[in-house]
Design a protein around this motif. Structure first.
Motif, PDB file in Angstrom:
ATOM      1  N   VAL A 263       4.383 -39.427 -11.528  1.00 41.15           N
ATOM      2  CA  VAL A 263       5.766 -39.845 -11.346  1.00 41.15           C
ATOM      3  C   VAL A 263       5.791 -40.956 -10.309  1.00 41.15           C
ATOM      4  CG1 VAL A 263       8.105 -39.187 -10.666  1.00 41.15           C
ATOM      5  CG2 VAL A 263       6.656 -37.530 -11.855  1.00 41.15           C
ATOM      6  N   LEU A 264       6.489 -42.034 -10.645  1.00 44.62           N
ATOM      7  CA  LEU A 264       6.751 -43.089  -9.675  1.00 44.62           C
ATOM      8  C   LEU A 264       8.214 -42.954  -9.267  1.00 44.62           C
ATOM      9  CD1 LEU A 264       4.868 -46.041 -11.431  1.00 44.62           C
ATOM     10  CD2 LEU A 264       4.110 -44.725  -9.448  1.00 44.62           C
ATOM     11  N   GLU A 265       8.429 -42.408  -8.080  1.00 51.20           N
ATOM     12  CA  GLU A 265       9.771 -42.107  -7.598  1.00 51.20           C
ATOM     13  C   GLU A 265      10.284 -43.326  -6.829  1.00 51.20           C
ATOM     14  OE1 GLU A 265      13.243 -40.977  -6.744  1.00 51.20           O
ATOM     15  OE2 GLU A 265      12.010 -41.543  -5.010  1.00 51.20           O
ATOM     16  N   CYS A 266      11.229 -44.033  -7.423  1.00 50.65           N
ATOM     17  CA  CYS A 266      11.618 -45.346  -6.904  1.00 50.65           C
ATOM     18  C   CYS A 266      12.997 -45.362  -6.263  1.00 50.65           C
ATOM     19  CB  CYS A 266      11.553 -46.384  -8.025  1.00 50.65           C
ATOM     20  SG  CYS A 266       9.915 -46.578  -8.752  1.00 50.65           S
ATOM     21  N   THR A 267      13.540 -44.187  -5.909  1.00 49.47           N
ATOM     22  CA  THR A 267      14.846 -44.152  -5.260  1.00 49.47           C
ATOM     23  C   THR A 267      14.759 -43.776  -3.788  1.00 49.47           C
ATOM     24  OG1 THR A 267      15.385 -41.804  -5.647  1.00 49.47           O
ATOM     25  CG2 THR A 267      15.794 -43.344  -7.465  1.00 49.47           C
TER      26      THR A 267
ATOM     27  N   THR B  81      13.430 -33.425  -7.836  1.00 48.88           N
ATOM     28  CA  THR B  81      13.375 -33.404  -9.302  1.00 48.88           C
ATOM     29  C   THR B  81      12.007 -33.847  -9.785  1.00 48.88           C
ATOM     30  OG1 THR B  81      15.753 -33.855  -9.468  1.00 48.88           O
ATOM     31  CG2 THR B  81      14.413 -34.330 -11.408  1.00 48.88           C
ATOM     32  N   ALA B  82      11.463 -34.883  -9.169  1.00 51.71           N
ATOM     33  CA  ALA B  82      10.146 -35.386  -9.554  1.00 51.71           C
ATOM     34  C   ALA B  82       9.082 -34.311  -9.370  1.00 51.71           C
ATOM     35  CB  ALA B  82       9.799 -36.620  -8.733  1.00 51.71           C
ATOM     36  N   CYS B  83       9.179 -33.554  -8.282  1.00 49.05           N
ATOM     37  CA  CYS B  83       8.181 -32.513  -8.007  1.00 49.05           C
ATOM     38  C   CYS B  83       8.234 -31.395  -9.042  1.00 49.05           C
ATOM     39  CB  CYS B  83       8.390 -31.940  -6.605  1.00 49.05           C
ATOM     40  SG  CYS B  83       7.992 -33.102  -5.277  1.00 49.05           S
ATOM     41  N   PHE B  84       9.405 -31.096  -9.564  1.00 48.59           N
ATOM     42  CA  PHE B  84       9.519 -30.065 -10.587  1.00 48.59           C
ATOM     43  C   PHE B  84       9.209 -30.604 -11.987  1.00 48.59           C
ATOM     44  CE2 PHE B  84      12.342 -27.804  -7.480  1.00 48.59           C
ATOM     45  CZ  PHE B  84      11.584 -26.646  -7.394  1.00 48.59           C
ATOM     46  N   THR B  85       9.233 -31.923 -12.153  1.00 50.69           N
ATOM     47  CA  THR B  85       8.960 -32.526 -13.466  1.00 50.69           C
ATOM     48  C   THR B  85       7.471 -32.742 -13.689  1.00 50.69           C
ATOM     49  OG1 THR B  85      11.090 -33.684 -13.406  1.00 50.69           O
ATOM     50  CG2 THR B  85       9.456 -34.484 -14.980  1.00 50.69           C
ATOM     51  N   VAL B  86       6.759 -33.173 -12.661  1.00 45.66           N
ATOM     52  CA  VAL B  86       5.368 -33.554 -12.822  1.00 45.66           C
ATOM     53  C   VAL B  86       4.515 -32.352 -13.243  1.00 45.66           C
ATOM     54  CG1 VAL B  86       4.625 -33.103 -10.424  1.00 45.66           C
ATOM     55  CG2 VAL B  86       3.567 -34.969 -11.727  1.00 45.66           C
ATOM     56  N   ARG B  87       3.467 -32.626 -13.972  1.00 42.63           N
ATOM     57  CA  ARG B  87       2.523 -31.587 -14.387  1.00 42.63           C
ATOM     58  C   ARG B  87       1.839 -30.985 -13.154  1.00 42.63           C
ATOM     59  NH1 ARG B  87      -2.657 -33.547 -17.695  1.00 42.63           N
ATOM     60  NH2 ARG B  87      -1.099 -34.229 -19.231  1.00 42.63           N
ATOM     61  N   ARG B  88       1.472 -29.730 -13.261  1.00 41.83           N
ATOM     62  CA  ARG B  88       0.692 -29.096 -12.193  1.00 41.83           C
ATOM     63  C   ARG B  88      -0.588 -29.900 -11.981  1.00 41.83           C
ATOM     64  NH1 ARG B  88       2.288 -23.706 -11.142  1.00 41.83           N
ATOM     65  NH2 ARG B  88       0.180 -23.041 -10.588  1.00 41.83           N
ATOM     66  N   SER B  89      -0.965 -30.101 -10.739  1.00 49.51           N
ATOM     67  CA  SER B  89      -2.075 -30.947 -10.293  1.00 49.51           C
ATOM     68  C   SER B  89      -1.775 -32.435 -10.482  1.00 49.51           C
ATOM     69  CB  SER B  89      -3.402 -30.599 -10.988  1.00 49.51           C
ATOM     70  OG  SER B  89      -3.488 -31.184 -12.280  1.00 49.51           O
ATOM     71  N   GLY B  90      -0.507 -32.771 -10.732  1.00 50.91           N
ATOM     72  CA  GLY B  90      -0.134 -34.164 -10.914  1.00 50.91           C
ATOM     73  C   GLY B  90       0.168 -34.880  -9.607  1.00 50.91           C
ATOM     74  N   GLN B  91       0.649 -36.108  -9.736  1.00 45.41           N
ATOM     75  CA  GLN B  91       0.920 -36.963  -8.579  1.00 45.41           C
ATOM     76  C   GLN B  91       2.372 -37.422  -8.591  1.00 45.41           C
ATOM     77  OE1 GLN B  91      -2.062 -39.908  -9.699  1.00 45.41           O
ATOM     78  NE2 GLN B  91      -3.208 -39.444  -7.828  1.00 45.41           N
ATOM     79  N   VAL B  92       3.027 -37.294  -7.477  1.00 44.24           N
ATOM     80  CA  VAL B  92       4.354 -37.871  -7.270  1.00 44.24           C
ATOM     81  C   VAL B  92       4.218 -38.925  -6.177  1.00 44.24           C
ATOM     82  CG1 VAL B  92       6.720 -37.481  -6.508  1.00 44.24           C
ATOM     83  CG2 VAL B  92       5.590 -35.785  -7.965  1.00 44.24           C
ATOM     84  N   THR B  93       4.394 -40.176  -6.545  1.00 44.44           N
ATOM     85  CA  THR B  93       4.289 -41.272  -5.586  1.00 44.44           C
ATOM     86  C   THR B  93       5.687 -41.757  -5.240  1.00 44.44           C
ATOM     87  OG1 THR B  93       2.148 -41.944  -6.482  1.00 44.44           O
ATOM     88  CG2 THR B  93       3.325 -43.556  -5.145  1.00 44.44           C
TER      89      THR B  93
END
Length: 389
Positions: A275-279, A287-299
């Motif tokens: 997830v590229l969180e741009c706000t 929301t991004a943290c709950f959307t991303v796949r487990r072991s994924g990345q939220v930037t």
């Protein structure tokens, strides 16, 4: 406002040159500049025309993009630790024409069209020397107090941090290298996997650039979210194969995340690994943290409030989610120029409105009102002929 007109990428050079420091073009016009004050006012004011010192160049700034940070400095007087403590010139997304070079400059010459990297590190600290110069605490960043920015006709800048533009690129395209660099640095810290989904949170200029970069990377499906329907409509025209999700502000971040996940597929494997969180908005980060796949990345690319108190710590921990942050960029201009000039990505449609330098107050005011529908506003000084420079 009318759509942005095309800009002639080529500029001829006046033969009437001041030869006192090698070939140069003598400025003959005043230097109007857009200044912000510590008491939250903006005004146009004539500023002095400086001479480039050793290792510096004087640039006739041809195009500057207005960034949300310019509006924040005006309206609130601060972004985190960066505070407006006095008058200074705004603007950091710039490109222009080199009209004079100082002693020892070898990377550019008079007449070169260049994009300007606004941050000049101290050159002495560990971060400056190790390559992570964006982390230098003493960086002199154009358009951040007390360093004057690019919304002026003539600006002196360190030659090491200006980069030649090919003839195929316009000044407006050169000015877009700065916001592109923000996304490039985020992508360098994130794994965008070919054939795997990515979520872009926020359909502002940075989010839209991230969407285009993700498209070019081969990531799919592409989903972009926002609270503004008109921006999502723009996103779907900008990158037609993306899917748009209008955030429901009456739902919790976790509820919105469940709906977003459905756009990728029914299984955990289908969920986006990045997830590229741009706000920078806290609810969007959650929301991004709950959307991303487990072991994924939220930037987190966007700039938010100084403190966030409600991040789902245990969910992030148990799902082994990498929460990544960025601070501007480093070593991105050459690659960004290549990506634009070679057509790997195209950002032209982002420039929806243009104002003359003399109308910079109107430009910033217009850009600050989301109801005007602008994406990226550029302040241009291209109508000046070479003989008038």
């Amino acid at each position: 406002m009318a759509p942005a007109p095309s800009v002639n990428p080529s500029t001829s050079i006046s033969e009437d040159c001041d030869q006192s420091n090698g070939a140069s073009i003598t400025p003959r016009l005043p230097n109007p500049a857009l200044k912000v004050t510590a008491d939250h006012k903006i005004r146009m004011e004539e500023s002095p025309i400086l001479s480039p010192g050793k290792g510096e160049v004087l640039i006739h700034v041809k195009a500057t993009g207005i960034c949300g940070s310019d509006v924040h400095f005006w309206k609130t007087g601060a972004i985190g630790e960066l505070k407006v403590l006095g008058d200074f010139i705004l603007g950091h997304e710039g490109a222009g024409l080199v009209i004079k070079v100082g002693e020892g400059v070898t990377n550019v010459t008079v007449g070169d069209r260049v994009a300007i990297e606004p941050g000049v590190p101290c050159g002495k600290c560990h971060y400056s020397k190790s390559g992570d110069y964006n982390l230098c605490r003493e960086v002199a960043f154009a358009g951040v107090y007390p360093y004057d920015g690019t919304i002026q006709r003539y600006k002196v800048h360190k030659a090491e941090y200006v980069f030649k533009l090919p003839d195929s690129m316009t000044y407006s395209q050169g000015a877009l290298v700065e916001p592109l660099s923000v996304v490039m640095h985020a992508v360098e810290r994130t794994t965008l996997a070919f054939g795997h989904g990515v979520l872009i949170s926020g359909a502002g200029p940075i989010g839209l650039i991230a969407l285009e970069v993700a498209r070019a990377s081969g990531a799919t499906p592409l989903v972009i979210t926002d609270v503004a329907p008109q921006r999502l409509e723009f996103a779907k025209k900008f990158v037609p194969r993306c899917q748009a999700y209008l955030v429901d502000v009456t739902k919790t971040p976790e509820e919105n995340a469940k709906e977003i996940r459905k756009l990728y597929g029914p299984n955990e494997y289908d969920a986006p690994p990045a997830v590229l969180e741009c706000t920078g908005v806290e609810s969007s980060v959650i929301t991004a943290c709950f959307t991303v796949r487990r072991s994924g990345q939220v930037t987190v690319v966007g700039v938010g409030r100084p403190i966030m108190n409600n991040l789902p710590f245990m969910h992030i921990s148990l799902a082994e989610i990498d929460l990544i942050f960025i601070n501007r960029y480093h070593d991105t201009w050459p690659a960004g120029i290549r990506a634009l000039s070679d057509g790997v990505i195209n950002l032209d449609k982002l420039v929806t409105h243009k104002f003359s330098l003399e109308n910079s107050v109107e430009a910033l005011t217009f850009s600050s009102d989301v109801r005007n529908g602008s994406i990226k506003v550029h302040i241009v000084d291209d109508e000046v002929t070479p003989e008038e420079i």
